[in-house]
Design a protein around this motif. Structure first.
Motif, PDB file in Angstrom:
ATOM      1  N   TYR A  37      -5.113  -0.316  -1.262  1.00 50.39           N
ATOM      2  CA  TYR A  37      -5.683  -0.710   0.003  1.00 50.39           C
ATOM      3  C   TYR A  37      -7.344  -0.659   0.354  1.00 50.39           C
ATOM      4  O   TYR A  37      -7.685   0.438  -0.098  1.00 50.39           O
ATOM      5  CB  TYR A  37      -4.950  -0.157   1.273  1.00 50.39           C
ATOM      6  CG  TYR A  37      -3.503  -0.255   1.196  1.00 50.39           C
ATOM      7  CD1 TYR A  37      -2.893  -1.569   1.804  1.00 50.39           C
ATOM      8  CD2 TYR A  37      -2.659   0.642   0.744  1.00 50.39           C
ATOM      9  CE1 TYR A  37      -1.566  -1.706   1.736  1.00 50.39           C
ATOM     10  CE2 TYR A  37      -1.305   0.505   0.548  1.00 50.39           C
ATOM     11  CZ  TYR A  37      -0.619  -0.709   1.338  1.00 50.39           C
ATOM     12  OH  TYR A  37       0.638  -0.987   1.131  1.00 50.39           O
ATOM     13  N   HIS A  38      -7.603  -1.671   1.163  1.00 48.49           N
ATOM     14  CA  HIS A  38      -9.161  -1.671   1.511  1.00 48.49           C
ATOM     15  C   HIS A  38      -9.217  -0.804   2.499  1.00 48.49           C
ATOM     16  O   HIS A  38      -8.333  -0.874   3.632  1.00 48.49           O
ATOM     17  CB  HIS A  38      -9.630  -3.190   1.909  1.00 48.49           C
ATOM     18  CG  HIS A  38     -10.941  -3.366   2.362  1.00 48.49           C
ATOM     19  ND1 HIS A  38     -11.456  -4.440   3.184  1.00 48.49           N
ATOM     20  CD2 HIS A  38     -11.882  -2.417   1.967  1.00 48.49           C
ATOM     21  CE1 HIS A  38     -12.741  -4.197   3.251  1.00 48.49           C
ATOM     22  NE2 HIS A  38     -13.029  -3.046   2.659  1.00 48.49           N
ATOM     23  N   LEU A  90      -7.819  -1.105   6.274  1.00 48.71           N
ATOM     24  CA  LEU A  90      -8.262  -2.423   6.871  1.00 48.71           C
ATOM     25  C   LEU A  90      -7.452  -3.613   6.405  1.00 48.71           C
ATOM     26  O   LEU A  90      -7.646  -4.611   5.585  1.00 48.71           O
ATOM     27  CB  LEU A  90      -9.716  -2.818   6.400  1.00 48.71           C
ATOM     28  CG  LEU A  90     -10.798  -1.687   6.716  1.00 48.71           C
ATOM     29  CD1 LEU A  90     -12.156  -2.095   5.927  1.00 48.71           C
ATOM     30  CD2 LEU A  90     -10.682  -1.505   8.141  1.00 48.71           C
ATOM     31  N   ASN A  91      -6.151  -3.488   6.942  1.00 50.20           N
ATOM     32  CA  ASN A  91      -5.099  -4.680   6.794  1.00 50.20           C
ATOM     33  C   ASN A  91      -4.658  -5.108   8.319  1.00 50.20           C
ATOM     34  O   ASN A  91      -3.886  -4.318   8.777  1.00 50.20           O
ATOM     35  CB  ASN A  91      -4.080  -4.031   5.858  1.00 50.20           C
ATOM     36  CG  ASN A  91      -2.896  -5.032   5.333  1.00 50.20           C
ATOM     37  OD1 ASN A  91      -2.707  -5.978   6.082  1.00 50.20           O
ATOM     38  ND2 ASN A  91      -2.665  -4.869   3.973  1.00 50.20           N
ATOM     39  N   LEU A 137      -5.858   4.666  -2.928  1.00 48.28           N
ATOM     40  CA  LEU A 137      -4.502   4.596  -3.450  1.00 48.28           C
ATOM     41  C   LEU A 137      -3.612   5.370  -2.416  1.00 48.28           C
ATOM     42  O   LEU A 137      -3.754   6.835  -2.227  1.00 48.28           O
ATOM     43  CB  LEU A 137      -4.539   5.281  -4.678  1.00 48.28           C
ATOM     44  CG  LEU A 137      -3.193   5.500  -5.393  1.00 48.28           C
ATOM     45  CD1 LEU A 137      -2.318   4.053  -5.595  1.00 48.28           C
ATOM     46  CD2 LEU A 137      -3.323   6.077  -6.810  1.00 48.28           C
ATOM     47  N   VAL A 138      -2.695   4.551  -1.853  1.00 43.98           N
ATOM     48  CA  VAL A 138      -1.542   5.222  -0.846  1.00 43.98           C
ATOM     49  C   VAL A 138      -0.388   5.679  -1.757  1.00 43.98           C
ATOM     50  O   VAL A 138       0.196   4.687  -2.364  1.00 43.98           O
ATOM     51  CB  VAL A 138      -1.411   4.493   0.224  1.00 43.98           C
ATOM     52  CG1 VAL A 138      -0.412   4.813   1.225  1.00 43.98           C
ATOM     53  CG2 VAL A 138      -2.712   3.976   1.079  1.00 43.98           C
ATOM     54  N   ASP A 165      -5.940   8.816  -3.875  1.00 38.95           N
ATOM     55  CA  ASP A 165      -7.260   8.658  -4.690  1.00 38.95           C
ATOM     56  C   ASP A 165      -8.454   7.747  -3.818  1.00 38.95           C
ATOM     57  O   ASP A 165      -7.637   6.889  -3.245  1.00 38.95           O
ATOM     58  CB  ASP A 165      -6.962   7.986  -5.937  1.00 38.95           C
ATOM     59  CG  ASP A 165      -8.198   8.255  -7.046  1.00 38.95           C
ATOM     60  OD1 ASP A 165      -9.008   9.013  -6.627  1.00 38.95           O
ATOM     61  OD2 ASP A 165      -8.159   7.861  -8.073  1.00 38.95           O
ATOM     62  N   VAL A 166      -9.702   7.870  -3.989  1.00 37.72           N
ATOM     63  CA  VAL A 166     -10.556   6.926  -3.462  1.00 37.72           C
ATOM     64  C   VAL A 166     -11.239   6.496  -4.421  1.00 37.72           C
ATOM     65  O   VAL A 166     -11.931   7.081  -5.328  1.00 37.72           O
ATOM     66  CB  VAL A 166     -11.434   7.793  -2.337  1.00 37.72           C
ATOM     67  CG1 VAL A 166     -12.515   6.644  -1.680  1.00 37.72           C
ATOM     68  CG2 VAL A 166     -10.438   8.457  -1.547  1.00 37.72           C
ATOM     69  N   ASN A 167     -11.560   4.861  -4.556  1.00 37.03           N
ATOM     70  CA  ASN A 167     -12.414   4.437  -5.498  1.00 37.03           C
ATOM     71  C   ASN A 167     -13.288   3.417  -4.858  1.00 37.03           C
ATOM     72  O   ASN A 167     -13.239   3.202  -3.778  1.00 37.03           O
ATOM     73  CB  ASN A 167     -11.197   3.410  -6.501  1.00 37.03           C
ATOM     74  CG  ASN A 167     -10.228   4.382  -7.132  1.00 37.03           C
ATOM     75  OD1 ASN A 167     -10.610   5.333  -7.853  1.00 37.03           O
ATOM     76  ND2 ASN A 167      -8.927   3.869  -7.065  1.00 37.03           N
ATOM     77  N   LYS A 168     -14.091   3.047  -5.744  1.00 42.29           N
ATOM     78  CA  LYS A 168     -15.275   2.150  -5.297  1.00 42.29           C
ATOM     79  C   LYS A 168     -14.646   0.608  -4.943  1.00 42.29           C
ATOM     80  O   LYS A 168     -13.840   0.431  -5.573  1.00 42.29           O
ATOM     81  CB  LYS A 168     -16.373   1.857  -6.340  1.00 42.29           C
ATOM     82  CG  LYS A 168     -17.444   0.789  -6.045  1.00 42.29           C
ATOM     83  CD  LYS A 168     -18.703   0.844  -7.093  1.00 42.29           C
ATOM     84  CE  LYS A 168     -19.720   0.081  -6.557  1.00 42.29           C
ATOM     85  NZ  LYS A 168     -20.659  -0.160  -7.291  1.00 42.29           N
ATOM     86  N   TRP A 169     -14.932   0.066  -3.617  1.00 42.04           N
ATOM     87  CA  TRP A 169     -14.458  -1.175  -3.237  1.00 42.04           C
ATOM     88  C   TRP A 169     -15.251  -2.149  -3.918  1.00 42.04           C
ATOM     89  O   TRP A 169     -16.365  -2.315  -3.732  1.00 42.04           O
ATOM     90  CB  TRP A 169     -14.637  -1.352  -1.609  1.00 42.04           C
ATOM     91  CG  TRP A 169     -14.101  -2.603  -1.193  1.00 42.04           C
ATOM     92  CD1 TRP A 169     -15.082  -3.698  -0.649  1.00 42.04           C
ATOM     93  CD2 TRP A 169     -12.962  -3.081  -1.233  1.00 42.04           C
ATOM     94  NE1 TRP A 169     -13.992  -4.531  -0.416  1.00 42.04           N
ATOM     95  CE2 TRP A 169     -12.826  -4.436  -0.873  1.00 42.04           C
ATOM     96  CE3 TRP A 169     -11.684  -2.680  -1.468  1.00 42.04           C
ATOM     97  CZ2 TRP A 169     -11.838  -5.182  -0.345  1.00 42.04           C
ATOM     98  CZ3 TRP A 169     -10.351  -3.518  -1.554  1.00 42.04           C
ATOM     99  CH2 TRP A 169     -10.571  -4.623  -0.700  1.00 42.04           C
TER     100      TRP A 169
END
Length: 159
Positions: free
Chosen positions: A23-24, A50-51, A117-118, A143-147
């Protein structure tokens, strides 16, 4: 022994649960975790998903993740967890930080966007009205990745 007293009470509530996936998200808060773990000190990073499907009363759903910022040494002292290959470094690099030995100010990244990553986890919930306990699923950020879908910055040349 004199003990400190507080009039605050915990109100049991169901935790949010959404479908697993990417998800964003936007970082909205970074704060130290109140209790120290066996291995050191952690921070809690709170993100808005942000959904619009998860928006209620004009507010986005918020989910959190944790990361160590200091590890406990054998002698009881602490050392930083912000090293080139650590999880906390990877999170803040995904939010736009370039690794430097000059330090990291987490407040600089409030409002930064990322892809999160949820995933699911289970917890026990006791309904305060019926006193019935059940196992429920909730969501957490793994996890957190670059948007990557950020719009490209186009520089205008003014003549």
């Amino acid at each position: 022994m004199k003990m400190e007293v507080s009039d605050k009470v915990a109100v049991p509530q169901k935790r949010p649960h959404i479908k697993k996936g990417f998800y964003h998200a936007r970082l909205v808060e970074v704060k130290p975790k109140k209790t120290e773990s066996k291995y050191g000190k952690k921070i809690v990073l709170l993100f808005e998903i942000l959904n619009d499907a998860f928006k209620q009363n004009g507010k986005y759903l918020q989910l959190a993740t944790e990361a160590y910022y200091e590890y406990k040494q054998d002698d009881g002292s602490y050392r930083t967890a912000v090293t080139p290959n650590s999880r906390i470094t990877q999170i803040f690099q995904a939010l736009g930080w370039k690794f430097t030995t000059q330090g990291l100010d987490t407040n600089d990244f409030i409002g930064a966007e990322a892809e999160v990553l949820v995933d699911d986890y289970e917890y026990e919930y006791t309904d305060p009205n019926t006193n019935k306990t059940e196992i429920l699923k909730a969501s957490t950020i793994n996890d957190v990745n670059k948007w990557e879908d950020q719009p490209e910055v186009v520089e205008e040349v003014v003549e």
